[in-house]
Design an enzyme around this catalytic site. Structure first.
Site, PDB file in Angstrom:
ATOM      1  N   HIS A   1     -17.059  -8.557   7.467  1.00 36.74           N
ATOM      2  CA  HIS A   1     -18.093  -8.482   6.701  1.00 36.74           C
ATOM      3  C   HIS A   1     -18.276  -9.238   5.557  1.00 36.74           C
ATOM      4  O   HIS A   1     -17.413  -9.079   4.809  1.00 36.74           O
ATOM      5  CB  HIS A   1     -18.748  -6.967   6.417  1.00 36.74           C
ATOM      6  CG  HIS A   1     -19.864  -6.707   5.634  1.00 36.74           C
ATOM      7  ND1 HIS A   1     -21.026  -6.600   6.376  1.00 36.74           N
ATOM      8  CD2 HIS A   1     -20.245  -6.516   4.464  1.00 36.74           C
ATOM      9  CE1 HIS A   1     -21.960  -6.173   5.622  1.00 36.74           C
ATOM     10  NE2 HIS A   1     -21.567  -6.267   4.296  1.00 36.74           N
TER      11      HIS A   1
ATOM     12  N   ASP B   1     -23.437   0.444   4.815  1.00 36.59           N
ATOM     13  CA  ASP B   1     -22.766  -0.468   3.938  1.00 36.59           C
ATOM     14  C   ASP B   1     -22.907   0.184   2.319  1.00 36.59           C
ATOM     15  O   ASP B   1     -23.818   0.120   1.823  1.00 36.59           O
ATOM     16  CB  ASP B   1     -23.370  -1.766   4.029  1.00 36.59           C
ATOM     17  CG  ASP B   1     -22.549  -2.811   3.011  1.00 36.59           C
ATOM     18  OD1 ASP B   1     -21.379  -2.401   2.361  1.00 36.59           O
ATOM     19  OD2 ASP B   1     -23.064  -4.076   3.034  1.00 36.59           O
ATOM     20  N   GLY B   2     -21.654   0.536   2.122  1.00 38.09           N
ATOM     21  CA  GLY B   2     -21.541   1.061   0.613  1.00 38.09           C
ATOM     22  C   GLY B   2     -20.916   2.343   0.404  1.00 38.09           C
ATOM     23  O   GLY B   2     -21.721   3.555   1.064  1.00 38.09           O
ATOM     24  N   GLY B   3     -19.888   2.342  -0.084  1.00 40.17           N
ATOM     25  CA  GLY B   3     -19.489   3.899  -0.195  1.00 40.17           C
ATOM     26  C   GLY B   3     -18.860   4.570   0.948  1.00 40.17           C
ATOM     27  O   GLY B   3     -18.436   5.807   0.785  1.00 40.17           O
TER      28      GLY B   3
ATOM     29  N   MET C   1     -23.416 -12.961  -2.649  1.00 42.46           N
ATOM     30  CA  MET C   1     -24.130 -12.579  -3.677  1.00 42.46           C
ATOM     31  C   MET C   1     -24.512 -13.956  -4.693  1.00 42.46           C
ATOM     32  O   MET C   1     -23.649 -14.813  -4.802  1.00 42.46           O
ATOM     33  CB  MET C   1     -23.501 -11.728  -4.500  1.00 42.46           C
ATOM     34  CG  MET C   1     -23.142 -10.405  -3.792  1.00 42.46           C
ATOM     35  SD  MET C   1     -22.128  -9.360  -4.976  1.00 42.46           S
ATOM     36  CE  MET C   1     -21.723  -8.016  -3.797  1.00 42.46           C
TER      37      MET C   1
ATOM     38  N   PHE D   1     -21.981  -4.678  -5.838  1.00 42.43           N
ATOM     39  CA  PHE D   1     -20.605  -4.257  -6.206  1.00 42.43           C
ATOM     40  C   PHE D   1     -20.047  -3.473  -5.084  1.00 42.43           C
ATOM     41  O   PHE D   1     -20.730  -2.663  -4.463  1.00 42.43           O
ATOM     42  CB  PHE D   1     -20.234  -3.529  -7.776  1.00 42.43           C
ATOM     43  CG  PHE D   1     -21.313  -4.315  -8.724  1.00 42.43           C
ATOM     44  CD1 PHE D   1     -20.549  -5.452  -9.311  1.00 42.43           C
ATOM     45  CD2 PHE D   1     -22.533  -3.894  -9.022  1.00 42.43           C
ATOM     46  CE1 PHE D   1     -21.296  -5.726 -10.185  1.00 42.43           C
ATOM     47  CE2 PHE D   1     -23.299  -4.630 -10.192  1.00 42.43           C
ATOM     48  CZ  PHE D   1     -22.461  -5.567 -10.744  1.00 42.43           C
ATOM     49  N   GLY D   2     -18.583  -3.646  -5.028  1.00 41.05           N
ATOM     50  CA  GLY D   2     -17.927  -2.932  -4.208  1.00 41.05           C
ATOM     51  C   GLY D   2     -17.618  -1.760  -5.092  1.00 41.05           C
ATOM     52  O   GLY D   2     -17.681  -1.614  -6.273  1.00 41.05           O
TER      53      GLY D   2
ATOM     54  N   ASP E   1     -19.792 -10.748   2.180  1.00 41.08           N
ATOM     55  CA  ASP E   1     -20.969 -10.232   1.296  1.00 41.08           C
ATOM     56  C   ASP E   1     -21.108 -11.508   0.261  1.00 41.08           C
ATOM     57  O   ASP E   1     -20.491 -11.724  -0.609  1.00 41.08           O
ATOM     58  CB  ASP E   1     -20.456  -9.104   0.495  1.00 41.08           C
ATOM     59  CG  ASP E   1     -20.639  -7.747   1.112  1.00 41.08           C
ATOM     60  OD1 ASP E   1     -21.675  -7.517   1.624  1.00 41.08           O
ATOM     61  OD2 ASP E   1     -19.611  -7.134   1.270  1.00 41.08           O
TER      62      ASP E   1
ATOM     63  N   MET F   1     -28.304   0.240   3.371  1.00 41.61           N
ATOM     64  CA  MET F   1     -27.308   0.131   2.178  1.00 41.61           C
ATOM     65  C   MET F   1     -27.216   1.767   1.602  1.00 41.61           C
ATOM     66  O   MET F   1     -28.361   2.254   1.594  1.00 41.61           O
ATOM     67  CB  MET F   1     -28.045  -0.812   0.930  1.00 41.61           C
ATOM     68  CG  MET F   1     -28.002  -2.148   1.120  1.00 41.61           C
ATOM     69  SD  MET F   1     -26.240  -2.941   1.420  1.00 41.61           S
ATOM     70  CE  MET F   1     -25.330  -2.347  -0.069  1.00 41.61           C
TER      71      MET F   1
ATOM     72  N   MET G   1     -27.103 -11.451   0.033  1.00 38.45           N
ATOM     73  CA  MET G   1     -27.734 -10.717  -0.944  1.00 38.45           C
ATOM     74  C   MET G   1     -28.367 -11.752  -1.929  1.00 38.45           C
ATOM     75  O   MET G   1     -27.697 -11.929  -2.926  1.00 38.45           O
ATOM     76  CB  MET G   1     -26.788  -9.600  -1.698  1.00 38.45           C
ATOM     77  CG  MET G   1     -26.484  -8.627  -0.835  1.00 38.45           C
ATOM     78  SD  MET G   1     -25.129  -7.462  -1.352  1.00 38.45           S
ATOM     79  CE  MET G   1     -23.837  -8.255  -0.574  1.00 38.45           C
TER      80      MET G   1
ATOM     81  N   GLY H   1     -15.287  -1.747   2.307  1.00 40.20           N
ATOM     82  CA  GLY H   1     -14.465  -2.539   1.589  1.00 40.20           C
ATOM     83  C   GLY H   1     -13.416  -2.136   0.854  1.00 40.20           C
ATOM     84  O   GLY H   1     -12.262  -2.251   1.292  1.00 40.20           O
ATOM     85  N   SER H   2     -13.756  -1.377  -0.142  1.00 40.77           N
ATOM     86  CA  SER H   2     -12.309  -0.779  -0.860  1.00 40.77           C
ATOM     87  C   SER H   2     -11.795   0.076  -0.296  1.00 40.77           C
ATOM     88  O   SER H   2     -10.390   0.372  -0.427  1.00 40.77           O
ATOM     89  CB  SER H   2     -13.081  -0.198  -2.203  1.00 40.77           C
ATOM     90  OG  SER H   2     -13.964   0.398  -2.260  1.00 40.77           O
TER      91      SER H   2
ATOM     92  N   SER I   1     -15.186  -5.338   4.617  1.00 41.86           N
ATOM     93  CA  SER I   1     -15.825  -6.083   3.895  1.00 41.86           C
ATOM     94  C   SER I   1     -14.729  -6.622   2.972  1.00 41.86           C
ATOM     95  O   SER I   1     -14.197  -6.171   2.198  1.00 41.86           O
ATOM     96  CB  SER I   1     -16.878  -5.581   2.988  1.00 41.86           C
ATOM     97  OG  SER I   1     -16.998  -6.163   1.649  1.00 41.86           O
TER      98      SER I   1
ATOM     99  N   HIS J   1     -23.889 -10.957   5.189  1.00 43.33           N
ATOM    100  CA  HIS J   1     -24.647 -10.048   4.472  1.00 43.33           C
ATOM    101  C   HIS J   1     -25.398 -10.968   3.356  1.00 43.33           C
ATOM    102  O   HIS J   1     -24.646 -11.039   2.303  1.00 43.33           O
ATOM    103  CB  HIS J   1     -24.179  -8.782   4.110  1.00 43.33           C
ATOM    104  CG  HIS J   1     -24.809  -7.726   3.422  1.00 43.33           C
ATOM    105  ND1 HIS J   1     -24.435  -6.701   2.656  1.00 43.33           N
ATOM    106  CD2 HIS J   1     -26.343  -7.829   3.101  1.00 43.33           C
ATOM    107  CE1 HIS J   1     -25.448  -6.146   2.030  1.00 43.33           C
ATOM    108  NE2 HIS J   1     -26.618  -6.945   2.323  1.00 43.33           N
TER     109      HIS J   1
HETATM  110  C1  DX5 Z   1     -22.041  -3.976  -1.896  1.00 44.27           C
HETATM  111  C2  DX5 Z   1     -21.615  -4.756  -0.368  1.00 44.27           C
HETATM  112  C3  DX5 Z   1     -20.871  -4.098   0.196  1.00 44.27           C
HETATM  113  C4  DX5 Z   1     -19.439  -3.698  -0.550  1.00 44.27           C
HETATM  114  C5  DX5 Z   1     -19.099  -2.339   0.240  1.00 44.27           C
HETATM  115  O1  DX5 Z   1     -23.226  -4.715  -2.272  1.00 44.27           O
HETATM  116  O2  DX5 Z   1     -22.813  -5.122   0.358  1.00 44.27           O
HETATM  117  O3  DX5 Z   1     -20.455  -4.745   1.373  1.00 44.27           O
HETATM  118  O4  DX5 Z   1     -18.430  -4.857  -0.332  1.00 44.27           O
HETATM  119  O5  DX5 Z   1     -17.856  -2.124  -0.603  1.00 44.27           O
HETATM  120  P1  DX5 Z   1     -17.402  -0.549  -0.699  1.00 44.27           P
HETATM  121  O6  DX5 Z   1     -17.021  -0.263   0.646  1.00 44.27           O
HETATM  122  O7  DX5 Z   1     -16.185  -0.849  -1.341  1.00 44.27           O
HETATM  123  O8  DX5 Z   1     -18.488   0.324  -1.263  1.00 44.27           O
HETATM  124 ZN    ZN Z   2     -22.303  -5.884   2.475  1.00 46.80          ZN
END
Ligand code: DX5
Ligand code: ZN
Length: 223
Positions: A33, A175-177, A37, A143-144, A35, A137, A68, A197-198, A8, A66
């Site tokens: 990916h 997706d997420g964490g 928003m 947020f990442g 994102d 999710m 959102m 992502g991170s 991401s 994705h």
């Molecule tokens: C969150 C996004 C994710 C985000 C994941 O709302 O949909 O795709 O970038 O980031 P990490 O991997 O840092 O949780």
């Molecule tokens: Zn995402």
């Protein structure tokens, strides 16, 4: 099953998006990916069609988009034109989910539906055979860099069970964490598309993506 890494770019250095994208592609990632928003469905704003269109000129990665955003129907065509390969909409952001999924497919794209952590899987009961991908999710979107919500392990397992029982082939994207420590558990639960992502763009993105790819390739070999 095909195991896929979808880094991401939300966590990437936006001043060097082209290089960052190239680095993860070189490390073996085949998806990217994206994102999107809108500051309404989720609290934050990120980017939209122009960023996809710019990256599309430089990259042949599969653009995993994705959305959102509230009422995504308004933008499906624009994202298709900008270079999306797959569009995933949130079940919570759409009034007529069947209509939206059909619209994505009529644009010649793959269609996915995302569910927030607390949304039950049953909202997909009737639409599941139409989907190319289900995005679960594992943090609240917006947020990442958030922590994976532990009860999601069971949700992934239940989704995989349902897809297998029905003889379907939809991908399960998580997706997420997600990080290098918990990814094994998430794959064990039944996910096959991993968003990070991170954990990828936090430091040396090529190296981090490579570490994820090593784990995913091992899984591919086990099949
Ligand atoms: C969150 C996004 C994710 C985000 C994941 O709302 O949909 O795709 O970038 O980031 P990490 O991997 O840092 O949780
Ligand atoms: Zn995402």
């Amino acid at each position: 099953m095909n195991y896929i890494l979808s880094p991401s770019i939300l966590a990437a250095d936006f001043a060097r998006l082209g290089e960052e994208t190239e680095a993860v592609a070189k490390a073996g990632a085949s998806w990217l990916h994206l994102d999107v928003m809108d500051g309404a469905f989720v609290p934050s704003l990120s980017f939209g069609m122009p960023v996809l269109a710019s990256l599309r000129k430089k990259s042949s990665l599969f653009f995993d988009t994705h959305l959102m955003i509230e009422d995504p129907d308004r933008y499906l065509e624009a994202f298709a034109k900008a270079g999306a390969d797959l569009i995933t909409v949130h079940a919570e952001a759409v009034t007529h989910l069947d209509r939206t999924v059909r619209a994505v497919k009529n644009l010649g794209l793959k269609a996915g539906v995302a569910l927030n952590p607390a949304t039950p899987l049953s909202v997909l009961d009737w639409i599941l055979p139409e989907l190319d991908l289900v995005l679960l999710m594992t943090v609240n979107p917006g947020f990442g860099g958030q922590s994976y919500i532990p009860y999601c392990d069971e949700k992934i397992r239940a989704m995989r069970k349902r897809i297998t029982e029905l003889g379907l082939s939809a991908d399960i994207e998580v997706d997420g964490g997600v990080n290098l420590k918990n990814v094994g558990r998430i794959l064990d639960a039944g996910a096959n598309v991993i968003v990070a992502g991170s954990a990828v763009f936090g430091s040396d993105s090529g190296k981090q993506a490579g570490a994820f790819m090593k784990i995913l390739r091992e899984r591919d070999k086990e099949l």
